[in-house]
Design a protein around this motif. Structure first.
Motif, short mmCIF file in Angstrom:
data_model
loop_
_atom_site.label_atom_id
_atom_site.label_comp_id
_atom_site.label_asym_id
_atom_site.label_seq_id
_atom_site.Cartn_x
_atom_site.Cartn_y
_atom_site.Cartn_z
N PRO A 12 0.82 -1.22 0.00
CA PRO A 12 0.00 0.00 0.00
C PRO A 12 0.85 1.27 0.00
CG PRO A 12 -0.96 -1.60 1.49
CD PRO A 12 0.38 -2.16 1.05
N THR A 16 0.99 3.90 -3.21
CA THR A 16 0.62 5.29 -2.93
C THR A 16 1.74 6.23 -3.40
OG1 THR A 16 -0.77 4.65 -1.07
CG2 THR A 16 -0.01 6.94 -1.11
N ARG A 31 -8.45 1.34 -5.73
CA ARG A 31 -8.03 0.25 -4.84
C ARG A 31 -8.26 -1.07 -5.57
NH1 ARG A 31 -6.36 2.59 -0.72
NH2 ARG A 31 -7.41 4.21 0.41
N LYS A 34 -10.16 -5.90 -2.36
CA LYS A 34 -10.26 -5.61 -0.93
C LYS A 34 -8.92 -5.23 -0.32
CE LYS A 34 -14.25 -8.56 -0.29
NZ LYS A 34 -14.83 -9.71 0.41
N THR A 35 -7.90 -5.07 -1.17
CA THR A 35 -6.58 -4.69 -0.67
C THR A 35 -6.51 -3.18 -0.50
OG1 THR A 35 -5.49 -4.25 -2.79
CG2 THR A 35 -5.62 -6.56 -2.08
N GLU A 36 -5.41 -2.71 0.02
CA GLU A 36 -5.16 -1.27 0.13
C GLU A 36 -4.23 -0.80 -0.98
OE1 GLU A 36 -6.60 0.88 2.36
OE2 GLU A 36 -7.84 -0.85 2.83
#
Length: 123
Positions: A12, A16, A31, A34-36
């Motif tokens: 993540p 980012t 996204r 269901k991950t970040e």
């Protein structure tokens, strides 16, 4: 052929960072499930790419430099030559484990490879 495995995986924080260095795309990153993980709105499909074709390496390199951080791949694509090509490009563009920067200045944790591990081809 040499071993071109690159340790690591997308995180993540890494995805980012990738998004933040491309402010013109910030609103478009999504996204992944269901991950970040934050992924570019388009990905690079590697079904028909091969390590033996220079244009394929150039296309992936350009895609990453332009903001694509999602690569669809499978060990079955081009009998593994697709995976080899991705490894060569990522090795050239990313900083290695010794901290030596690659030509693209990217970190391995900024780029997500989606591997189709369940696909089997019968011969």
């Amino acid at each position: 052929m040499s071993d071109i495995r690159i340790p690591g995986f997308a995180t993540p924080d890494g995805t980012t960072r990738f998004r933040d260095r491309l402010p013109e795309f910030t609103g478009e990153f999504n996204r992944l499930g269901k991950t970040e993980l934050l992924c570019s709105p388009v990905g690079f499909g590697s079904y028909r790419v091969d390590v033996r074709v220079a244009e394929h390496r150039a296309a992936l390199s350009k895609a990453i430099r332009m903001g694509v951080n999602l690569i669809d791949t499978s060990a079955n694509y081009a009998d593994g030559n697709s995976e080899r090509m991705i490894g060569e490009v990522l090795r050239a563009l990313t900083t290695n484990t010794s901290g030596v920067p690659g030509e693209g200045g990217f970190q391995r944790d900024e780029i997500e490879r989606l591997r189709n591990a369940n696909f089997k081809i019968g011969r």
